[in-house]
Motif scaffolding. Structure first.
Motif, PDB file in Angstrom:
ATOM      1  N   VAL A  77       0.835  -1.202   0.000  1.00 42.12           N
ATOM      2  CA  VAL A  77       0.000   0.000   0.000  1.00 42.12           C
ATOM      3  C   VAL A  77       0.874   1.258   0.000  1.00 42.12           C
ATOM      4  O   VAL A  77       2.060   1.201   0.323  1.00 42.12           O
ATOM      5  N   ALA A  78       0.253   2.358  -0.366  1.00 42.70           N
ATOM      6  CA  ALA A  78       0.891   3.671  -0.298  1.00 42.70           C
ATOM      7  C   ALA A  78      -0.070   4.629   0.393  1.00 42.70           C
ATOM      8  O   ALA A  78      -1.282   4.554   0.203  1.00 42.70           O
ATOM      9  N   SER A  79       0.485   5.499   1.192  1.00 44.08           N
ATOM     10  CA  SER A  79      -0.306   6.541   1.847  1.00 44.08           C
ATOM     11  C   SER A  79       0.020   7.860   1.162  1.00 44.08           C
ATOM     12  O   SER A  79       1.194   8.197   0.978  1.00 44.08           O
ATOM     13  N   ILE A  80      -1.015   8.582   0.763  1.00 39.25           N
ATOM     14  CA  ILE A  80      -0.835   9.899   0.136  1.00 39.25           C
ATOM     15  C   ILE A  80      -1.443  10.914   1.087  1.00 39.25           C
ATOM     16  O   ILE A  80      -2.650  10.918   1.310  1.00 39.25           O
ATOM     17  N   SER A  81      -0.584  11.750   1.658  1.00 41.21           N
ATOM     18  CA  SER A  81      -1.007  12.628   2.746  1.00 41.21           C
ATOM     19  C   SER A  81      -0.808  14.100   2.426  1.00 41.21           C
ATOM     20  O   SER A  81       0.087  14.472   1.673  1.00 41.21           O
ATOM     21  N   ASN A  82      -1.628  14.904   3.041  1.00 42.99           N
ATOM     22  CA  ASN A  82      -1.485  16.356   3.051  1.00 42.99           C
ATOM     23  C   ASN A  82      -1.719  16.813   4.473  1.00 42.99           C
ATOM     24  O   ASN A  82      -2.646  16.380   5.133  1.00 42.99           O
ATOM     25  N   SER A  83      -0.879  17.697   4.923  1.00 43.38           N
ATOM     26  CA  SER A  83      -1.034  18.252   6.262  1.00 43.38           C
ATOM     27  C   SER A  83      -1.080  19.763   6.143  1.00 43.38           C
ATOM     28  O   SER A  83      -0.346  20.352   5.347  1.00 43.38           O
ATOM     29  N   ASN A  89       1.120  16.402  -0.563  1.00 38.00           N
ATOM     30  CA  ASN A  89       1.291  15.267  -1.468  1.00 38.00           C
ATOM     31  C   ASN A  89       2.452  14.378  -1.051  1.00 38.00           C
ATOM     32  O   ASN A  89       3.233  13.926  -1.876  1.00 38.00           O
ATOM     33  N   PHE A  90       2.554  14.120   0.239  1.00 39.11           N
ATOM     34  CA  PHE A  90       3.599  13.260   0.789  1.00 39.11           C
ATOM     35  C   PHE A  90       3.188  11.811   0.556  1.00 39.11           C
ATOM     36  O   PHE A  90       2.107  11.398   0.965  1.00 39.11           O
ATOM     37  N   VAL A  91       4.053  11.029  -0.088  1.00 42.34           N
ATOM     38  CA  VAL A  91       3.760   9.628  -0.398  1.00 42.34           C
ATOM     39  C   VAL A  91       4.738   8.742   0.357  1.00 42.34           C
ATOM     40  O   VAL A  91       5.950   8.981   0.338  1.00 42.34           O
ATOM     41  N   SER A  92       4.207   7.737   1.035  1.00 40.03           N
ATOM     42  CA  SER A  92       5.051   6.739   1.695  1.00 40.03           C
ATOM     43  C   SER A  92       4.487   5.356   1.387  1.00 40.03           C
ATOM     44  O   SER A  92       3.319   5.211   1.057  1.00 40.03           O
ATOM     45  N   PHE A  93       5.351   4.368   1.487  1.00 44.27           N
ATOM     46  CA  PHE A  93       4.985   3.015   1.086  1.00 44.27           C
ATOM     47  C   PHE A  93       5.136   2.042   2.246  1.00 44.27           C
ATOM     48  O   PHE A  93       5.970   2.231   3.118  1.00 44.27           O
ATOM     49  N   GLY A  94       4.315   1.000   2.226  1.00 50.40           N
ATOM     50  CA  GLY A  94       4.384  -0.023   3.263  1.00 50.40           C
ATOM     51  C   GLY A  94       3.486  -1.185   2.902  1.00 50.40           C
ATOM     52  O   GLY A  94       3.158  -1.386   1.730  1.00 50.40           O
ATOM     53  N   ILE A  95       3.076  -1.915   3.920  1.00 49.61           N
ATOM     54  CA  ILE A  95       2.173  -3.048   3.730  1.00 49.61           C
ATOM     55  C   ILE A  95       1.086  -3.013   4.801  1.00 49.61           C
ATOM     56  O   ILE A  95       1.248  -2.361   5.833  1.00 49.61           O
ATOM     57  N   ILE A  96       0.013  -3.723   4.534  1.00 45.62           N
ATOM     58  CA  ILE A  96      -1.009  -3.910   5.561  1.00 45.62           C
ATOM     59  C   ILE A  96      -0.452  -4.919   6.556  1.00 45.62           C
ATOM     60  O   ILE A  96      -0.015  -6.008   6.175  1.00 45.62           O
ATOM     61  N   GLU A  97      -0.437  -4.547   7.815  1.00 53.75           N
ATOM     62  CA  GLU A  97       0.117  -5.384   8.880  1.00 53.75           C
ATOM     63  C   GLU A  97      -0.950  -6.250   9.553  1.00 53.75           C
ATOM     64  O   GLU A  97      -0.613  -7.245  10.187  1.00 53.75           O
ATOM     65  N   SER A 128      -6.207  10.998   5.062  1.00 54.72           N
ATOM     66  CA  SER A 128      -5.434  10.778   3.837  1.00 54.72           C
ATOM     67  C   SER A 128      -5.667   9.373   3.286  1.00 54.72           C
ATOM     68  O   SER A 128      -6.085   8.464   3.990  1.00 54.72           O
ATOM     69  N   LEU A 129      -5.389   9.232   1.999  1.00 56.02           N
ATOM     70  CA  LEU A 129      -5.647   7.984   1.284  1.00 56.02           C
ATOM     71  C   LEU A 129      -4.656   6.888   1.614  1.00 56.02           C
ATOM     72  O   LEU A 129      -3.469   7.151   1.804  1.00 56.02           O
ATOM     73  N   LEU A 130      -5.145   5.665   1.603  1.00 56.64           N
ATOM     74  CA  LEU A 130      -4.319   4.473   1.625  1.00 56.64           C
ATOM     75  C   LEU A 130      -4.744   3.680   0.402  1.00 56.64           C
ATOM     76  O   LEU A 130      -5.907   3.261   0.298  1.00 56.64           O
ATOM     77  N   ILE A 131      -3.827   3.539  -0.580  1.00 59.17           N
ATOM     78  CA  ILE A 131      -4.176   2.881  -1.842  1.00 59.17           C
ATOM     79  C   ILE A 131      -3.318   1.639  -2.062  1.00 59.17           C
ATOM     80  O   ILE A 131      -2.223   1.527  -1.531  1.00 59.17           O
TER      81      ILE A 131
END
Length: 168
Positions: A77-83, A89-97, A128-131
Motif C-alpha cells: 500500500v501507499a499513503s498519500i497525505s497532506n497536512s 502530497n507526501f507519499v510513503s509506502f508499506g504493507i497492511i500489517e 489521507s488515502l491508503l491505496i
C-alpha cells in the motif's frame, strides 16, 4: 449507511472525508479554498469516523475507485497525505500489517474498527488515502500507534469495507 441514489450529481463533486477532520477548520478549509466553493454535508458516520460532503465544481478531478478486495496482510500500500502545517502530497509506502480488523482507540477516546499499516504517517494526516498497487482506495488514515520511545510505528486506517458500507 448513506443512500446515494437520491443525490443530485449534476456538476457536483462528492468527497469522502474523515469525520473528525471535517470539523477542523484548518483541514476542511484547505479543500474548500482549493475549489472555491461552499460545501454541503451529505452524510456522517460517527461510528466509522467518515463523512461525505458535496459542492459544485467545474474542475476536472480524478476519481479513485474503492477496492472490493478482502483484507489481506502483506498487501502493498501507499499513503498519500497532506497536512495543513507540514507536507503536501507526501507519499510513503508499506504493507497492511493486520490479519483482521481491530478496535483502535483514537485520541478523542472513540473506538474504531481499523487496520494497521506500515506506511509512514505523521500527526495531521488523518483522512489521507491508503491505496493498493491497483491505485484503489483500501483505507483512510485515522491515526497511528507509538512505540515505547514515543515514535510513530504504525498507521491506522478505516478499511475499505467500512467505507463501502457507508457509501452504499
Amino acid at each position: 449507511c448513506a443512500e446515494l441514489s437520491n443525490l443530485d450529481e449534476s456538476d457536483q463533486i462528492f468527497v469522502l472525508l474523515n469525520n473528525e477532520e471535517m470539523w477542523d477548520p484548518s483541514t476542511s478549509q484547505i479543500l474548500l479554498d482549493f475549489y472555491k466553493r461552499e460545501a454541503k454535508i451529505e452524510a456522517i458516520d460517527d461510528k466509522n469516523n467518515l463523512a461525505m460532503i458535496s459542492f459544485q465544481c467545474e474542475k476536472d478531478i480524478s476519481i479513485v475507485k474503492i477496492s472490493q478486495k478482502p483484507l489481506k496482510r502483506g498487501t502493498k500500500v501507499a499513503s498519500i497525505s497532506n497536512s495543513a502545517d507540514k507536507y503536501h502530497n507526501f507519499v510513503s509506502f508499506g504493507i497492511i500489517e493486520s490479519k483482521q480488523t481491530f478496535a483502535f482507540e483514537a485520541e478523542n477516546g472513540k473506538i474504531y474498527d481499523s487496520i494497521k499499516h506500515s506506511c509512514y504517517i505523521y500527526k495531521g494526516t488523518s483522512g489521507s488515502l491508503l491505496i493498493n498497487e491497483d491505485l484503489e482506495l483500501v483505507g483512510m488514515n485515522i491515526g497511528y500507534t507509538k512505540d515505547l520511545f514515543g515514535k510513530i510505528d504504525y498507521g491506522i486506517a478505516i478499511y475499505c469495507d467500512k467505507i463501502n458500507q457507508f457509501l452504499y
